[in-house]
Design an enzyme around this catalytic site. Structure first.
Site, PDB file in Angstrom:
ATOM      1  N   ASP A  91       0.748  -1.542  -0.233  1.00  0.00           N
ATOM      2  CA  ASP A  91      -0.018  -0.050   0.107  1.00  0.00           C
ATOM      3  C   ASP A  91       0.961   1.339   0.242  1.00  0.00           C
ATOM      4  O   ASP A  91       1.931   1.074   0.285  1.00  0.00           O
ATOM      5  CB  ASP A  91      -0.333   0.222   1.391  1.00  0.00           C
ATOM      6  N   HIS A 164      -6.779  -4.065  10.023  1.00  0.00           N
ATOM      7  CA  HIS A 164      -7.414  -4.272   8.665  1.00  0.00           C
ATOM      8  C   HIS A 164      -5.754  -4.741   8.354  1.00  0.00           C
ATOM      9  O   HIS A 164      -4.817  -4.857   9.124  1.00  0.00           O
ATOM     10  CB  HIS A 164      -6.696  -2.645   8.361  1.00  0.00           C
ATOM     11  N   GLU A 169      -9.601  -1.881   4.742  1.00  0.00           N
ATOM     12  CA  GLU A 169     -10.645  -1.829   6.227  1.00  0.00           C
ATOM     13  C   GLU A 169     -11.577  -2.359   6.962  1.00  0.00           C
ATOM     14  O   GLU A 169     -11.607  -3.097   5.787  1.00  0.00           O
ATOM     15  CB  GLU A 169     -10.284   0.333   6.424  1.00  0.00           C
TER      16      GLU A 169
END
Length: 637
Positions: A91, A164, A169
């Site tokens: 990410d 998460h 999430e």
């Protein structure tokens, strides 16, 4: 003994009826991280022997740092090459420039890529500069690149307090792929310390999806520390739910969750092992069981019955002890003996059932405080009591705490000082000019760090003088690991330990108090504790250390479990007030706490409530009802 995690399918974890995914618990994160790094290195080498590429999915955050350090060490020793490795990071924040300190590009280069021989073309990290209108196609292309590389051979994960993995999430779908996502408020709060405040944390991110992660051939999730314990329990023992995205790993055929002892502390087999299987009833486990049962059934310890024990899986304990009556008295006495109004030992008294020695009657006491306010926040009442009872007390502030002073606060002090006389001061002028022009991500110049450190120092001296401690008994160590000018600190070094060691040798204390609060949201407490442990280890054969006891306190984020407390110091209403006043001397930390973790209350309020809650637990267990209690655990070296 910890064992190497084998690279093969492990299936469902059937060690207990509660756990639904394979997990390994280690005494500390360093040992665990080394073994994870060894598994990754073994996989890379296996692929090299077959002339194959090794595709790694990598994580950021504090959890994998030690893993990356170990991989870098292997490479530096000539034991490991990354020439066949292709990486895909999970990410990145959006928007985020790769050069910013908070970016995951910066993180990965700092901790891994700049130190190994990986081909830069084989590094893939989501781009935080992609325009929103181009995100969908970018995410599709990221997925295609993973497939073209042959899929993920290994995926390393951390876990957030929301459950998460990556930035998936709560609410994330199991079929989700790489995409843009809105960050949960809790996730942003946890990241606030890295961004100098919540308002600077991006609200969006790009993340690999649950489906992408689940396609990896091997998955290891790392979780360290007490604040991850609750979500770890839900992930391992709870139902599969999108409310805890990590729980989807229960359906992975080759996933392992790696924990340190604190992250594992809420697991049923660790917290209440008598509910799982037969257990060895140590004295400590008996106390934990009795206190847990007392609070569970809402009865004082002395009122627990045979039925209470039998109904909650402890019939074997009763068989061992004879009756609840005998067991209750024994456990009540253990709790009673932890309580003392004399933290330095009561002179001319029988100390056989007291937590501290009676002699010497006047002790040299050295209090280590990671930041310039942890002493009064965490043990201010005990600190005051030690001074009032005539002990020779010293306090050492391990770091300057300058990073926790806001720019506005520093600018205010610089402008006041610069206008105190008609003649302007060049140093203050430099500070004012820098702060007025400072942009997000700029590193403070030395003059700014100096004034921020001075603000914390003078607040500390004000608080200790209020307690009646001479400034000659106060030390500011400014440990080098902290003084980077950045949010991210250096690892603990030999110089940090040597500075700590020299002070202990100088004072030759009978008591040392140190912060054992590992839930600190920015990690400084743990590094400072490791500095104390390292110094004590080096000094343990010195004659004066034979009569030195080390007590650990916890800070504003958590308290010891009631069964862990070995010294409980009751505070009067007057002492609670004085402790609060001492905390309020730290005005720079009062209204806008930069590193408050998940608790938005000011430090004085949360410290007061924590101490009152501890007193309430003792009251509920059937002991005396005090205004407040500070708890300590002894460290045996």
């Amino acid at each position: 003994m910890p064992r190497l995690i084998e690279h093969k399918p492990v299936g469902k974890f059937e060690n207990t009826k509660f756990e639904k995914i394979h997990n390994e618990v280690f005494s500390n994160s360093e040992t665990a991280s080394k073994l994870v790094a060894e598994e990754i290195a073994s996989l890379i080498k296996q692929k090299q022997e077959k002339s194959e590429t090794c595709v790694l999915g990598l994580a950021t955050g504090s959890s994998p740092i030690k893993v990356y350090e170990e991989l870098v060490n292997m490479h530096r020793k000539g034991e490991l090459s990354f020439r066949n490795v292709i990486t895909f990071n999970l990410d990145e924040y959006l928007p985020m420039e790769p050069e910013q300190q908070q970016s995951y590009h910066y993180f990965m280069n700092q901790h891994l890529f700049d130190h190994v021989d990986i081909n830069p073309e084989n590094i893939h990290i989501p781009d935080g500069t992609i325009p929103v209108e181009d995100i969908d196609q970018y995410c599709i292309d990221y997925e295609i690149k993973i497939k073209e590389a042959g899929g993920l051979d290994f995926q390393l994960l951390g876990i957030g307090r929301t459950g998460h993995i990556g930035f998936n999430e709560p609410g994330s779908h199991p079929n989700s792929g790489t995409r843009m996502i809105n960050l949960n408020h809790v996730t942003r709060v946890d990241a606030a310390s890295d961004f100098n405040g919540l308002e600077n944390v991006p609200k969006k991110a790009v993340t690999m999806g649950i489906s992408t992660i689940m396609k990896a051939k091997r998955v290891i999730l790392l979780a360290w520390g007490h604040k991850k314990a609750s979500v770890v329990k839900n992930t391992i023992e709870g139902s599969i739910t999108s409310n805890i995205p990590a729980s989807f790993l229960q359906n992975h055929s080759n996933a392992t969750i790696i924990l340190d002892s604190e992250a594992a502390s809420e697991l049923t087999r660790i917290k209440t092992p008598w509910l799982v299987d037969q257990c060895i009833w140590t004295e400590h486990l008996k106390l934990r069981a009795a206190t847990w049962l007392s609070l569970k059934v809402n009865k004082p310890v002395l009122k627990l019955t045979d039925t209470d024990y039998n109904d909650h899986g402890m019939s074997a304990l009763l068989a061992l002890e004879g009756s609840s009556y005998d067991l209750n008295i024994k456990m009540f006495n253990k709790l009673q003996h932890t309580i003392t109004g004399w933290p330095g030992g009561k002179p001319n008294a029988d100390d056989s059932n007291r937590p501290e020695r009676a002699l010497p009657a006047k002790k040299r006491v050295l209090i280590f405080s990671p930041h310039p306010d942890d002493d009064v926040i965490s043990m201010g009442g005990t600190f005051l009591r030690l001074i009032d009872q005539g002990h020779e007390v010293y306090v050492a502030y391990q770091t300057s705490g300058n990073i926790a002073v806001t720019d506005d606060e520093a600018l205010k002090f610089a402008e006041v000082a610069n206008n105190f006389t008609a003649e302007k001061n060049a140093e203050f002028e430099k500070v004012i000019k820098f702060l007025r022009a400072k942009r997000k991500g700029d590193i403070d110049i030395p003059e700014v760090r100096k004034i921020k450190g001075l603000i914390r120092r003078m607040e500390s001296l004000g608080a200790t003088e209020y307690f009646g401690l001479s400034s000659e008994n106060v030390f500011f160590l400014n440990l080098p690991f902290y003084e980077t000018g950045k949010i991210k600190k250096n690892p603990l070094g030999k110089k940090d330990i040597r500075i700590t060691e020299d002070l202990i040798r100088k004072i030759q204390p009978h008591q040392i108090y140190a912060a054992g609060d590992l839930a600190d949201p920015h990690g400084t407490h743990k590094v400072c504790l490791d500095a104390v442990f390292g110094a004590v280890q080096n000094l343990k054969n010195e004659p004066f250390m034979e009569d030195c006891w080390l007590w650990l306190y916890r800070g504003a984020w958590q308290e010891w479990d009631i069964s862990e407390i070995e010294m409980a110091v009751p505070l009067s209403p007057h002492e609670v007030t004085k402790k609060t006043n001492a905390i309020l001397y730290h005005q720079s930390q009062k209204d806008r706490v930069m590193f408050q973790g998940e608790d938005s209350r000011e430090f004085w309020l949360r410290a007061r409530e924590r101490n009152r809650n501890t007193a309430g637990l003792y009251d509920n267990l059937g002991l005396a009802d005090y205004e407040a209690i500070e708890g300590f655990k002894r460290y045996h070296f």
